[in-house]
Design a protein around this motif. Structure first.
Motif, short mmCIF file in Angstrom:
data_model
loop_
_atom_site.label_atom_id
_atom_site.label_comp_id
_atom_site.label_asym_id
_atom_site.label_seq_id
_atom_site.Cartn_x
_atom_site.Cartn_y
_atom_site.Cartn_z
N THR A 146 20.09 3.52 -8.49
CA THR A 146 20.25 4.49 -7.41
C THR A 146 18.88 4.97 -6.90
N TYR A 147 17.88 4.97 -7.78
CA TYR A 147 16.56 5.41 -7.36
C TYR A 147 15.85 4.33 -6.55
N LEU A 148 15.78 3.13 -7.11
CA LEU A 148 15.04 2.04 -6.45
C LEU A 148 15.65 1.69 -5.09
N PHE A 149 16.97 1.77 -5.00
CA PHE A 149 17.64 1.37 -3.77
C PHE A 149 18.05 2.56 -2.91
N ASN A 150 17.47 3.71 -3.18
CA ASN A 150 17.76 4.86 -2.34
C ASN A 150 17.30 4.59 -0.91
N PRO A 151 18.18 4.78 0.08
CA PRO A 151 17.79 4.43 1.46
C PRO A 151 16.61 5.24 1.98
N GLY A 154 13.58 5.18 -1.66
CA GLY A 154 13.58 4.12 -2.66
C GLY A 154 12.48 3.09 -2.44
N LEU A 155 12.04 2.49 -3.53
CA LEU A 155 10.96 1.52 -3.49
C LEU A 155 11.30 0.32 -2.62
N VAL A 156 12.55 -0.15 -2.71
CA VAL A 156 12.92 -1.38 -2.02
C VAL A 156 12.82 -1.21 -0.50
N ASN A 157 13.38 -0.11 0.00
CA ASN A 157 13.27 0.11 1.45
C ASN A 157 11.83 0.34 1.88
N ASN A 158 11.05 0.94 0.97
CA ASN A 158 9.65 1.18 1.30
C ASN A 158 8.90 -0.14 1.44
N VAL A 159 9.19 -1.09 0.56
CA VAL A 159 8.56 -2.41 0.66
C VAL A 159 8.98 -3.07 1.98
N LEU A 160 10.27 -2.97 2.31
CA LEU A 160 10.74 -3.54 3.57
C LEU A 160 9.98 -2.92 4.76
N LEU A 165 10.25 -4.99 7.96
CA LEU A 165 11.67 -5.35 8.06
C LEU A 165 12.52 -4.09 8.20
N PRO A 166 13.73 -4.23 8.79
CA PRO A 166 14.57 -3.04 8.99
C PRO A 166 15.06 -2.43 7.68
N GLN A 167 15.24 -1.13 7.67
CA GLN A 167 15.74 -0.40 6.50
C GLN A 167 17.22 -0.71 6.26
N GLN A 168 17.61 -0.72 5.00
CA GLN A 168 19.00 -1.03 4.66
C GLN A 168 19.67 0.15 3.98
N ASN B 58 9.73 13.75 -2.14
CA ASN B 58 10.24 13.82 -0.78
C ASN B 58 9.19 13.54 0.29
N THR B 59 7.97 13.15 -0.11
CA THR B 59 6.96 12.88 0.90
C THR B 59 7.27 11.57 1.60
N PHE B 60 6.74 11.43 2.80
CA PHE B 60 6.89 10.19 3.52
C PHE B 60 5.54 9.75 4.03
N PRO B 61 5.14 8.51 3.88
CA PRO B 61 5.85 7.46 3.13
C PRO B 61 5.87 7.75 1.62
N PRO B 62 6.90 7.27 0.95
CA PRO B 62 6.99 7.51 -0.49
C PRO B 62 5.82 6.85 -1.22
N ARG B 63 5.37 7.46 -2.30
CA ARG B 63 4.26 6.85 -3.02
C ARG B 63 4.74 6.25 -4.34
N PHE B 64 4.06 5.15 -4.73
CA PHE B 64 4.42 4.48 -5.97
C PHE B 64 3.81 5.22 -7.16
N PHE B 65 2.52 5.56 -7.02
CA PHE B 65 1.86 6.33 -8.07
C PHE B 65 1.87 7.80 -7.71
N PRO B 66 2.18 8.68 -8.66
CA PRO B 66 2.22 10.11 -8.34
C PRO B 66 0.83 10.64 -8.00
N SER B 67 0.76 11.70 -7.15
CA SER B 67 -0.53 12.27 -6.78
C SER B 67 -1.16 12.99 -7.96
N SER B 68 -0.33 13.56 -8.83
CA SER B 68 -0.85 14.13 -10.06
C SER B 68 0.22 13.94 -11.13
N VAL B 69 -0.23 14.02 -12.38
CA VAL B 69 0.71 13.78 -13.47
C VAL B 69 1.18 15.11 -14.05
N THR B 70 2.49 15.26 -14.20
CA THR B 70 3.00 16.52 -14.71
C THR B 70 4.13 16.26 -15.71
#
Lengths: 315, 291
Positions: A146-151, A154-160, A165-168, B58-70
């Protein structure tokens, strides 16, 4: 069996101690010893599977909500399955999942096994990373999915998004939810098919492929014409095993979509579970379970017979 | 069925046949490295997210690595949930399951392999037959059985299904069949009882098979969801898996807390896998179990 018979109580071979004891008493003693060893585990196993299985059959001939009195209804629960549209939809979803998951997991396992069957630096690290998801529970995998594929985040949509590529909608899209569940099942179970194939690959004598190579086959030809046919019994075995586990999909559906969106991921077992524990139709749920059991048995028998006839038999 | 495939304790992935490393292995790395990273990504995200401050998610774009560790997520987890209790419950369930499995299945495996008694073959045949019975066929009657026994909403409901298994009996029997019978015969001639011979001579030799069985039971009972799910409603009696599953429904927004719970539930098995990888692989080939 023969090994066990051959070892029959060695006390018998010791005349000094047993000659005076009548044969019947000795047999009774052997029976007592034998059952003393096997009875506890046998009671647990039969008590928790054979006994409830028979009980489930009796339940499947009744109309019962678990509280009032059970009413015998004959085969009505079974005939009700024929016209149950929701069950038919669940069967379709299960078939779709099986059709996606089984070939993908067999091919992925074969591919990964071939890749990992090589002594190069870092191979241990690669192997560990690929096998590790096997310990992830359905609950853990569900949360990760649910986290990785969160629209939204989520990481997957972010990579897209990054590659343009369009968001899913993924789990929120009825057309894609089952695909996501398949992908994450593959993540968690790839280790199983891979390890089986890896073990089988290592059992194939190296001389076979070497001979083919000497005869002028290239690596690719040697694999498809020499190695792959050797793996046929393993492929049959893995395909049956994965099919049986695929048509019983429940856990990951429960921990990701709970059958949604719009019941698009409601599988047979999920339907069975909600019929039993939400709608309290215990008789009907048991009939569905027996229907599923029958199908599983038929598939197993059919594939076994087929593989016997074509002589790739894994059993 | 998987049962028939291999020797229960055969070394599985001891290493591929030796081959000279040629420069061509670069291609192999180019193929394998991305695949391995892809498989690692979900776990990496799990750890990173459990250490991420709430604002980051909730930031956009989402980040893979956190800005700080908590450690906020973990702090909240331990404050707002019974996670420690659930952990204790799961540890207890798995410990009982493993001890009981090892004792009952090795006794029965030995009896079926080595002793001659009336009803032995029928009994063993019935046990192996139960492997074909799918779990979901048993859900409803087992639930009723548990409620008649009065163990609904107790940890016993999570333990009982794991006290022994057909798979375990089968595995131990196969192993004992492979041992030479002279071993315990000598002990019995020397005056040991059957049980003493089993306990002192045979069981110590069965360590590899017992390790396979212990890992099978650990993985299955630790990750089990179905039995606790149908039988336990009282949050005090939750197992870890049931706890974090329920969490997910209730707190979908608090991701660092959810992932912290996920880490706590998964880390013990990850650590154990890293330590005992070889035995895990042997178990996997032999059983194909996945919770």
């Amino acid at each position: 069996m023969s090994a066990a018979t051959a070892t029959a109580d060695p006390v018998e071979a010791h005349p000094g101690r047993t000659a005076r004891r009548p044969a019947r008493a000795r047999a009774r003693r052997a029976n007592l010893t034998g059952w003393g060893f096997v009875a506890p585990a046998t009671a647990v196993v039969l008590g928790l599977s054979a006994f409830p299985a028979v009980w489930a059959f009796i339940l499947s001939l009744q109309d019962w909500n678990g509280f009032g009195t059970a009413e015998p209804v004959g085969l009505e629960n079974y005939s009700a399955m024929v016209s149950d549209a929701e069950l038919h939809a669940a069967v379709t979803h299960t078939v779709v999942y099986t059709a996606l998951f089984v070939p993908a997991s067999v091919l992925l396992g074969l591919l990964l096994a071939v890749l990992l069957n090589r002594r190069i630096v870092l191979i241990g690290v690669y192997r560990t990373l690929i096998f590790l998801p096997f310990v992830a529970s359905a609950a853990a995998t569900g949360i990760l999915t649910t986290y990785l594929f969160n629209p939204q985040f989520g990481l997957v949509n972010n990579v897209l998004r990054v590659v343009g590529l369009p968001q899913q909608g993924w789990l929120e899209d009825p057309a894609q939810a089952m695909v996501v569940i398949t992908l994450m099942s593959l993540w968690g179970q790839a280790a199983f098919t891979t390890v089986i194939y890896l073990a089988a690959l290592q059992d194939i004598p190296a001389e076979l492929t070497e001979a083919a190579r000497i005869d002028g086959a290239n690596r690719w030809q040697a694999f498809w014409h020499v190695t792959f046919p050797q793996l046929a019994p393993v492929t049959v075995f893995v395909a049956i095993w994965q099919t049986i586990s695929a048509i019983q999909l429940f856990d990951l559906v429960y921990t990701t979509t709970r059958g949604g969106p719009l019941k698009a991921t409601e599988t047979i077992v999920y339907y069975l579970w909600s019929a039993a524990f939400k709608d309290l139709e215990l008789g009907y749920a048991s009939a569905v379970a027996y229907g599923l059991f029958a199908v599983t048995l038929l598939i197993t028998i059919a594939v076994t017979l087929y593989s016997r006839r074509t002589k790739v038999g894994a059993f | 069925m998987a049962l028939l495939l291999r020797d229960p304790v055969a070394p599985v992935v001891d290493g591929p046949p030796a081959r000279r490393t040629r420069p061509r292995s670069l291609w192999w790395h180019l193929l394998l490295a991305p695949v391995a990273l892809l498989f690692a990504t979900p776990f990496v995200q799990m750890f990173l997210t459990s250490l991420t401050p709430k604002e980051d998610i909730n930031t956009f774009p989402p980040r893979f690595f956190p800005s700080s560790v908590t450690l906020e997520g973990y702090a909240k987890l331990f404050e707002q949930s019974d996670i420690l209790r659930w952990m204790g419950n799961t540890v207890l369930v798995s410990a009982v399951a493993i001890v009981s499995h090892l004792i009952l299945c090795s006794l029965a495996g030995y009896g079926f392999a080595r002793l001659t008694f009336k009803g032995r073959d029928v009994g063993f045949f019935m046990i192996v037959g139960t492997i074909m019975i799918p779990t979901q066929l048993l859900m409803v009657p087992t639930y009723i059985l548990f409620s008649r026994l009065g163990i609904i909403d107790t940890l016993a409901a999570a333990m009982v299904p794991w006290l022994a298994s057909a798979f375990g009996i089968f595995l131990m029997r196969q192993f004992f069949l492979s041992l030479p019978p002279e071993l315990e015969e000598a002990a019995i001639v020397d005056g040991c009882t059957r049980l003493q011979a089993f306990w002192r001579i045979i069981l110590p030799l069965a360590r590899p098979a017992l390790a396979t069985l212990a890992i099978f039971t650990l993985l299955g009972s630790w990750n089990d969801l179905v039995w606790p799910l149908i039988a336990i409603n009282d949050p005090q009696q939750f197992t870890l898996q049931l706890g974090i599953t329920n969490f997910q429904g209730a707190r979908r927004t608090d991701w660092s807390l959810l992932m912290a719970g996920n880490v706590v539930a998964t880390l013990p098995l990850i650590a154990f896998f890293l330590v005992a990888q070889r035995q895990f692989l042997a178990t996997m080939t032999f059983s194909g179990i996945k919770g």
